[in-house]
Design an enzyme around this catalytic site. Structure first.
Site, PDB file in Angstrom:
ATOM      1  N   GLU B  65       0.810  -1.217   0.000  1.00 15.33           N
ATOM      2  CA  GLU B  65       0.000   0.000   0.000  1.00 15.33           C
ATOM      3  C   GLU B  65       0.840   1.262   0.000  1.00 15.33           C
ATOM      4  OE1 GLU B  65      -0.503  -2.565   2.128  1.00 15.33           O
ATOM      5  OE2 GLU B  65      -2.490  -3.333   1.591  1.00 15.33           O
ATOM      6  N   HIS B 134     -10.979  -5.166  11.169  1.00 13.90           N
ATOM      7  CA  HIS B 134     -11.750  -5.240   9.917  1.00 13.90           C
ATOM      8  C   HIS B 134     -13.144  -4.633  10.067  1.00 13.90           C
ATOM      9  CE1 HIS B 134      -8.667  -8.296   9.081  1.00 13.90           C
ATOM     10  NE2 HIS B 134      -8.961  -8.165   7.811  1.00 13.90           N
TER      11      HIS B 134
HETATM   12  C1  LIG Z   1      -2.318  -4.263   4.916  1.00 18.50           C
HETATM   13  C2  LIG Z   1      -3.365  -5.168   4.395  1.00 18.50           C
HETATM   14  N1  LIG Z   1      -3.717  -5.076   3.089  1.00 18.50           N
HETATM   15  C3  LIG Z   1      -4.656  -5.895   2.597  1.00 18.50           C
HETATM   16  C4  LIG Z   1      -5.277  -6.834   3.371  1.00 18.50           C
HETATM   17  C5  LIG Z   1      -6.364  -7.721   2.801  1.00 18.50           C
HETATM   18  N2  LIG Z   1      -5.902  -9.083   2.629  1.00 18.50           N
HETATM   19  C6  LIG Z   1      -6.194 -10.038   3.546  1.00 18.50           C
HETATM   20  S1  LIG Z   1      -5.520 -11.504   3.163  1.00 18.50           S
HETATM   21  C7  LIG Z   1      -4.832 -10.891   1.758  1.00 18.50           C
HETATM   22  C8  LIG Z   1      -4.008 -11.776   0.884  1.00 18.50           C
HETATM   23  C9  LIG Z   1      -2.826 -12.267   1.593  1.00 18.50           C
HETATM   24  O1  LIG Z   1      -2.071 -13.075   0.776  1.00 18.50           O
HETATM   25  P1  LIG Z   1      -0.857 -13.900   1.378  1.00 18.50           P
HETATM   26  O2  LIG Z   1       0.029 -13.017   2.166  1.00 18.50           O
HETATM   27  O3  LIG Z   1      -0.243 -14.652   0.267  1.00 18.50           O
HETATM   28  O4  LIG Z   1      -1.561 -14.894   2.423  1.00 18.50           O
HETATM   29  P2  LIG Z   1      -2.628 -16.044   2.136  1.00 18.50           P
HETATM   30  O5  LIG Z   1      -3.963 -15.439   2.225  1.00 18.50           O
HETATM   31  O6  LIG Z   1      -2.352 -16.611   0.804  1.00 18.50           O
HETATM   32  O7  LIG Z   1      -2.434 -17.016   3.247  1.00 18.50           O
HETATM   33  C10 LIG Z   1      -5.150  -9.546   1.594  1.00 18.50           C
HETATM   34  C11 LIG Z   1      -4.743  -8.715   0.449  1.00 18.50           C
HETATM   35  C12 LIG Z   1      -4.902  -6.888   4.724  1.00 18.50           C
HETATM   36  N3  LIG Z   1      -5.464  -7.766   5.566  1.00 18.50           N
HETATM   37  N4  LIG Z   1      -3.937  -6.073   5.196  1.00 18.50           N
END
Ligand SMILES: Cc1ncc(C[n+]2csc(CCOP(=O)(O)OP(=O)(O)O)c2C)c(N)n1
Ligand SMILES: [Mg+2]
Lengths: 328, 339
Positions: B65, B134
């Site tokens: 971000e 959230h």
């Molecule tokens: C700072 C922030 N940006 C966006 C999100 C929304 N978000 C939650 S899970 C996710 C994807 C995460 O991907 P990864 O790190 O690969 O973990 P996975 O879900 O695959 O276990 C996102 C974008 C968040 N929780 N925090």
């Protein structure tokens, strides 16, 4: 470094416990959410991120950890919580939002804290990096034993907190390990569309720390890589960055239609499910016989059932307790 | 208007339609954020854009971000009109510098020679047990910091017109949409949020609150989800013979203090409903707008229905205790009457 028979038995039983747990949560989560799926309904409300498929990462790493070692996990925390030895009954009650939960229902599934085994997780991406590095610093300054492991997703390795924390941990040579669970997706965005390099282990070079890549979602290989990293950290030689190829057999969260997955991907992944694969290998190399495996599976089943019973029969929190435990 | 040509849209679709229309007429408009391309946004507000405009103008970003919101500032200053999404207002902690120190201040720092025409859209609100990282609204946090406009639609008509206005605005606009109004089935949805929404493009002017229900005895001022709580409470109060006026702020920056003052001057009583935290926020600002102008109009001390100054709890029972509701507004009237 190869796991002992005892370690392998623990790893398999813990993987099965985690999987049974997720499967049970999945079923209960849908109670009250059919035919209309509304996240707010049912005995388990809110978001639910399941870890099915990613169990080898949790057990391969946590097999090397003691209660006093520190783990920070993500929004997808159940497999690591179980492998780290978080109280399963109280964790389940937390997920059910009950008074007996780890935080009395204040945090829920993305905010599981168990001080006894130094476990915490959080919902913001890469948020565990700083606290894990800080815990490693604290142990070093206090001269106390302990290694801190931050589990993050491959998507989190593009977050500033990841890079800043890696640099700090390396600069101060802290007993820290970052384990990246590469399940190739960050919600709907593929790793290749989000990350400038195919593999994150190469990013270790940017911080002068070993970068290790483990393919195949293989508990043995993960055990080996983590063992080396933990030994290095305990010896005072500094951090390690490990990326593990794994996969999620579920959606990003429950209710995810997974329209972004290429056709056939899910089927292909199920064919590579690490739990039947480990079972087969344990039998084949004589590490466990059928009766032993059945025993482990039965114990896993019973532990999960007991935890669910505990949660279901626990009281709801007093609503006004929402205003307690805000300050120390 | 007859029933047959009514065109009800969800807020999600209204937002996407406004963005698409602006993208058709202005090649400088592009969208970026997490999961906004193939997925169409976790909350549906960019659905269909990828198919029509392709990956060049509808960009999924890494979870970085600080970089992509900072990049939006740079692109906006260089002649583009980025529409940037970050899923939840709660997530801005990781990248706030780009927002309140760059996006919001560069026009001033440059003596007006740099413009930052970008839209930052994000979801707000709880009510479905998504817990303390959230579910926040953080309206007051954004509105407190100077240099950015802050808009908070409560229905699809406003959502579309405010998005169009936000994209055309030469200043940065933070566009905060409430999850419970969005029209995503999996979140349940407030029916009153989907209203007639014309197909042709139009704008809703910022800084104009709307009296969405006329009344004589008490003014209920709110925004976003709170407007729907207020309308339900007003219907309840009416059964008890109380005539409540409901004011939808629609935009926080600029804030339409005149409409608030005029309504309270008429009713003599004020209840502010804000899902954000109680202290140092929108509810206090609305009350101050009245009392610093003319305290003599008040027949009773103003009441606030807000979230307590505490992290938002997960458990359903705790969250229900925590969040504003129509019943709590009716209770606030009771306190006011008793006082
Ligand atoms: C700072 C922030 N940006 C966006 C999100 C929304 N978000 C939650 S899970 C996710 C994807 C995460 O991907 P990864 O790190 O690969 O973990 P996975 O879900 O695959 O276990 C996102 C974008 C968040 N929780 N925090
Ligand atoms: Mg991932």
């Amino acid at each position: 470094m190869t796991p002992s028979k005892k370690q392998l038995h623990w790893m398999y039983e813990t993987m099965v416990t985690s999987r049974r747990f997720e499967e049970t949560i999945e079923k209960i989560y849908l109670e009250g959410k059919q035919p209309v799926f509304n996240m707010a309904s049912g005995p388990i409300p809110g978001e639910m991120h399941l870890s099915n498929g990613q169990e080898p990462v949790a057990v391969g790493v946590c097999a090397h950890l003691e209660d006093h070692d520190i783990v920070t996990a993500t929004h997808r925390p159940h497999h690591e919580a179980i492998a780290k030895g978080v109280d399963l009954k109280r964790m389940t009650a937390e997920i059910f939002g009950r008074a007996t939960g780890l935080s009395g229902g204040r945090g829920g599934h993305m905010h599981l804290f168990d001080a006894k085994v130094n476990f915490a997780c959080a919902g913001i991406i890469a948020q565990g990096m700083g606290p894990a590095v800080g815990a490693a610093l604290s142990r070093k300054m206090q001269g106390k034993p302990g290694v801190a492991v931050a589990f993050i997703g491959e998507g989190a390795a593009n977050q500033g907190a990841f890079h800043e924390a890696m640099n700090l941990a390396a600069l101060w040579k802290l007993p820290f390990i970052c384990v990246i669970e590469d399940n190739s997706w960050g919600i709907s965005v593929a790793k290749k569309d989000a990350t400038s390099v195919p593999r994150n282990d190469v990013r270790g070079a940017a911080y002068g720390v070993p970068g290790v890549y483990v393919g195949g979602n293989d508990p043995w290989k993960i055990f080996e890589a983590a063992g080396t990293a933990v030994a290095r950290a305990r010896a005072g030689d500094g951090p390690t960055l490990i990326e593990v190829e794994t996969f999620r057999l579920a959606g990003h969260f429950m209710g995810d239609a997974e329209g972004y997955r290429p056709k056939g991907e899910k089927e292909a992944l199920f064919a590579r499910d690490p739990i039947p694969a480990m079972r087969k290998r344990l039998l084949a190399d004589g590490t466990a016989d059928e009766a032993q495996l059945k025993d482990m599976e039965a114990r896993a089943e019973a532990r999960v059932a007991e935890a669910i019973d505990f949660a279901r029969s626990s009281p709801a929190p007093a609503p006004e307790d929402a205003l307690t435990e805000i300050f120390a | 208007m007859t029933q047959s040509n009514e065109r009800k849209l969800t807020i999600a679709r209204a937002m996407a339609e406004a963005i698409a229309q602006e993208m058709r007429t202005d090649p400088g408009v592009f969208v970026m954020g997490e999961d906004i391309a193939a997925l169409g946004g976790v909350f549906g507000n960019t659905r269909g854009l990828l198919d029509e405009f392709g990956h060049d103008r509808v960009r999924d970003t890494p979870i970085s971000e600080t970089s992509f919101i900072g990049a939006a500032v740079g692109a906006a200053q260089d002649g583009m009109r980025p529409v940037v999404e970050l899923m939840f207002a709660d997530f801005f902690g990781v990248c706030f510098d780009a927002i309140y120190n760059l996006m919001a201040k560069n026009t001033f720092f440059s003596g007006g020679t740099f413009k930052v025409p970008m839209v930052l859209m994000t979801s707000t609100g709880g009510g479905y047990s998504d817990a303390g990282q959230h579910s926040q609204c953080l309206y007051g946090t954004f509105a407190h910091l100077p240099g950015m406009k802050v808009v908070t639609p409560s229905n699809s008509y406003d959502a579309k017109g405010m998005m169009t206005a936000a994209i055309r605005d030469d200043s940065p606009v933070v566009y905060m949409f409430h999850k419970s109004l969005q029209g995503m089935g999996w979140l349940g949805t407030e029916q009153g949020a989907s209203v007639h929404t014309p197909e042709e493009d139009y704008t809703v002017e910022f800084g104009k609150a709307k009296v969405v229900r006329e009344g004589r005895d008490v003014t209920i001022v709110s925004l976003a989800m709170g407007v729907h709580h207020a309308l339900k409470a007003a219907a309840e109060l009416e059964k008890a013979g109380v005539s409540a006026e409901v004011v939808d702020l629609r935009t926080l920056v600029p804030l339409d203090r005149d409409t608030i003052r005029a309504s309270v001057a008429k009713t003599g009583r004020l209840i502010v409903v804000d899902e954000d935290y109680h202290s140092f926020g929108v509810s206090g600002e609305v009350i101050a707008s009245v009392v610093e102008h003319d305290i003599s109009v008040l027949k009773a001390a103003p009441q606030r229905v807000t979230s307590p100054d505490a992290p938002i709890p997960y458990a359903r029972e705790m969250e229900a205790f925590f969040l504003p509701s129509p019943a709590k507004i009716v209770e606030a009237w009771g306190r006011m009457k008793a006082a």
